[in-house]
Scaffold this active site. Structure first.
Site, PDB file in Angstrom:
ATOM      1  N   ARG A 129     -10.349 -12.910   6.101  1.00  0.00           N
ATOM      2  CA  ARG A 129      -9.128 -13.532   5.560  1.00  0.00           C
ATOM      3  C   ARG A 129      -9.417 -14.852   4.841  1.00  0.00           C
ATOM      4  NH1 ARG A 129      -4.811 -10.704   7.700  1.00  0.00           N
ATOM      5  NH2 ARG A 129      -4.969 -10.054   9.860  1.00  0.00           N
ATOM      6  N   ASP A 134       0.876  -1.176   0.000  1.00  0.00           N
ATOM      7  CA  ASP A 134       0.000   0.000   0.000  1.00  0.00           C
ATOM      8  C   ASP A 134       0.918   1.232   0.000  1.00  0.00           C
ATOM      9  OD1 ASP A 134      -1.996   1.841   0.527  1.00  0.00           O
ATOM     10  OD2 ASP A 134      -2.718   0.922   2.339  1.00  0.00           O
ATOM     11  N   PHE A 152     -10.050   0.032  -0.241  1.00  0.00           N
ATOM     12  CA  PHE A 152      -9.834  -1.040   0.735  1.00  0.00           C
ATOM     13  C   PHE A 152     -10.436  -2.358   0.238  1.00  0.00           C
ATOM     14  CE2 PHE A 152     -10.388  -3.405   4.679  1.00  0.00           C
ATOM     15  CZ  PHE A 152      -9.137  -3.221   5.241  1.00  0.00           C
TER      16      PHE A 152
HETATM   17  P1  IMP Z   1       1.778  -0.475   3.834  1.00  0.00           P
HETATM   18  O1  IMP Z   1       2.847  -0.440   4.874  1.00  0.00           O
HETATM   19  O2  IMP Z   1       0.974   0.796   3.804  1.00  0.00           O
HETATM   20  O3  IMP Z   1       2.302  -0.833   2.458  1.00  0.00           O
HETATM   21  O4  IMP Z   1       0.723  -1.546   4.283  1.00  0.00           O
HETATM   22  C1  IMP Z   1       0.881  -2.877   4.041  1.00  0.00           C
HETATM   23  C2  IMP Z   1      -0.054  -3.667   4.922  1.00  0.00           C
HETATM   24  O5  IMP Z   1      -1.292  -2.989   5.113  1.00  0.00           O
HETATM   25  C3  IMP Z   1      -0.414  -4.985   4.283  1.00  0.00           C
HETATM   26  O6  IMP Z   1       0.433  -6.002   4.705  1.00  0.00           O
HETATM   27  C4  IMP Z   1      -1.827  -5.208   4.746  1.00  0.00           C
HETATM   28  O7  IMP Z   1      -1.811  -5.933   5.959  1.00  0.00           O
HETATM   29  C5  IMP Z   1      -2.371  -3.855   5.042  1.00  0.00           C
HETATM   30  N1  IMP Z   1      -3.281  -3.375   3.964  1.00  0.00           N
HETATM   31  C6  IMP Z   1      -3.021  -2.439   3.033  1.00  0.00           C
HETATM   32  N2  IMP Z   1      -4.060  -2.239   2.222  1.00  0.00           N
HETATM   33  C7  IMP Z   1      -5.024  -3.098   2.637  1.00  0.00           C
HETATM   34  C8  IMP Z   1      -6.360  -3.386   2.176  1.00  0.00           C
HETATM   35  O8  IMP Z   1      -6.900  -2.813   1.208  1.00  0.00           O
HETATM   36  N3  IMP Z   1      -7.029  -4.341   2.863  1.00  0.00           N
HETATM   37  C9  IMP Z   1      -6.492  -4.996   3.934  1.00  0.00           C
HETATM   38  N4  IMP Z   1      -5.258  -4.762   4.399  1.00  0.00           N
HETATM   39  C10 IMP Z   1      -4.523  -3.819   3.758  1.00  0.00           C
END
Ligand code: IMP
Length: 180
Positions: free
Chosen positions: A168, A106, A155
């Site tokens: 999940r 993300d 999301f």
């Molecule tokens: P980042 O550090 O912002 O890249 O977030 C990564 C983590 O956020 C992933 O391992 C997911 O656990 C969670 N995440 C990011 N986007 C989503 C989503 O749309 N649905 C569920 N979990 C998400």
């Protein structure tokens, strides 16, 4: 596949289990072409990546190790941007070919931190395999070597991804709706 409710939010079908299967097949092929013979260590990022990891590694027909780490940066449906420490890694990574397996990238904050830690542990190379990527949210400075889907900044749940701990177990991936 119809509209579903997970916790207090509503979601609509987004990526079918069949389409996911096709992409996992392709990623497994690419990894096999690149890394067969290097005896890599796959490091799966818990909790979300457990489904993707299980499907991916069962398609690989060469010697590899599989390990799991945990590093949370998320609560609810918006990223907190906060990252905690890495737990669960017992392997000696000195000189090893590493592939980090993640469900979704993300902002990239989580993966950026993981890459730094793994490089610090002496891995010869750290590659990234991610099923999903949100380019509009990304702020990282690393390349995703093996990627399934680039998706909008919405999301999603299913195939290992959760909303407040739920969803999940869904075989398909669903996207949140406006009416949530
Ligand atoms: P980042 O550090 O912002 O890249 O977030 C990564 C983590 O956020 C992933 O391992 C997911 O656990 C969670 N995440 C990011 N986007 C989503 C989503 O749309 N649905 C569920 N979990 C998400």
């Amino acid at each position: 596949m119809g509209k579903i409710q997970v916790g207090d939010k509503h979601f609509i079908p987004f990526i079918t289990a069949q389409l996911i299967r096709q992409e996992v097949d392709r990623i497994a092929l690419e990894i096999s072409r690149d890394l067969a013979g290097t005896r890599p260590v796959f490091i799966s990022v818990l909790n979300g990546a457990f489904v993707f990891t299980a499907d991916l590694v069962r398609r690989l027909r060469f010697d590899c190790q599989i390990s799991f780490i945990k590093l949370a940066s998320y609560s609810g449906s918006t990223s907190t941007g906060q990252v905690t420490e890495l737990v669960g890694l017992n392997e000696d990574l000195t000189g090893r070919q590493v592939v980090v397996v993640e469900d979704i990238i993300d902002t990239g904050i989580t993966m950026g931190k993981i890459i730094d830690i793994l490089r610090g542990k002496g891995a010869s190379e750290v590659r990234i395999a991610a099923l999903l990527f949100k380019p509009d949210a990304f702020m990282g400075h690393f390349r995703i070597d093996y990627l399934g889907f680039s998706i909008p900044n919405e999301f999603i749940v299913g195939y290992g991804l959760d909303y407040n701990g739920l969803g999940r177990n869904l075989p398909d991936i669903y996207q949140i709706t406006d009416e949530s």
